[in-house]
Design an enzyme around this catalytic site. Structure first.
Site, short mmCIF file in Angstrom:
data_model
loop_
_atom_site.label_atom_id
_atom_site.label_comp_id
_atom_site.label_asym_id
_atom_site.label_seq_id
_atom_site.Cartn_x
_atom_site.Cartn_y
_atom_site.Cartn_z
N ASP A 66 0.83 -1.19 0.00
CA ASP A 66 0.00 0.00 0.00
C ASP A 66 0.87 1.25 0.00
OD1 ASP A 66 -2.15 -1.70 0.24
OD2 ASP A 66 -2.50 -1.27 2.37
N ARG A 67 0.33 2.34 -0.52
CA ARG A 67 1.02 3.63 -0.51
C ARG A 67 1.55 3.96 0.88
NH1 ARG A 67 0.88 9.00 -2.81
NH2 ARG A 67 -0.40 8.34 -4.56
#
Length: 240
Positions: A66-67
């Protein structure tokens, strides 16, 4: 929360944790998306040419983070390497371990979360617990507690989107800083989820490759408040 500064190609090279002829492992910083998403800004794919190290083509991602998650990210250096890594990930032979700081925490010291997951919207990417969803299994162990928080080591046996975040939230102990699945975090608090290590059995006749990402500075204070004594205070098993 303020935007994370965009890393340069040199920053990404400095984050290299492991390199051989087939595979790279880098320590992805929090706030950097691996692919373009709904937010604007730089992505990791914009920086991959800096990781060619003499090969004619850039490496490509073998999986995703994930970012807002930091830590170990595996890349294949060419097509055959990516195919081999893809088979290992698909067969569940790659072991990934994460560290997280959660609000509250489990009553016990270790256990499993087996809750199936599905997309909230077929066209979106946010997830929810759904009896009709895909099976998802997470193993957890409490590494420390303090001040209404717990420090957990998490192992996703399956690899569903946002699996650790949704599982922890569903159990009543959301990961701190999780704006999607937890309460609104304090200003400036990022997601306290770090891909601490990855173990890849890349070569059949050799020992599996272990890469270990250092703890981000912004996470250290919360870990210390949960009783973490730092790297020197952990056994080899606990470091994983």
């Amino acid at each position: 929360m303020q935007d994370e500064p965009e890393p340069s190609s040199q920053d990404i090279v400095r984050r290299l944790l492991y390199r051989d002829a087939l595979m790279l492992v880098i320590d992805k910083p929090a706030g950097l998306a691996v692919h373009p998403d709904v937010k604007s800004g730089a992505t990791l794919v914009d920086q991959l040419d800096a990781l060619r190290f003499g090969l004619p083509r850039r490496p490509e991602l073998a999986h995703r983070l994930d970012r807002d998650t930091s830590g170990c990210l595996v890349l294949g250096r060419h097509r055959k390497a990516l195919a081999r890594l893809g088979r290992l990930f698909a067969a569940g032979k790659v072991s990934k371990r994460y560290w997280a700081v959660v609000l509250g925490g489990p009553a016990g010291d270790e256990g499993e979360i087996a809750l199936p997951l599905a997309r909230r919207d077929p066209r979106g990417w946010q997830m929810r617990v759904d009896p009709a969803g895909q099976p998802a299994l997470t193993r957890w162990r409490v590494m420390g507690r303090g001040e209404g928080m717990s420090f957990l080591a998490l192992e996703p046996v399956t690899g569903r989107t946002h699996q650790l975040r949704v599982h922890c939230a569903a159990m009543g102990w959301p990961i701190l800083g999780d704006r999607l699945y937890g309460p609104e975090p304090a200003p400036g608090l990022r997601l306290m989820l770090h891909a601490r290590s990855v173990t890849v059995p890349l070569y059949p006749k050799r020992q599996a490759i272990l890469a270990d990402a250092p703890v981000p500075a912004e996470m250290m204070e919360l870990l210390a408040r949960c009783g973490w004594a730092g790297e020197s205070g952990l056994s080899v098993q606990a470091r994983l």
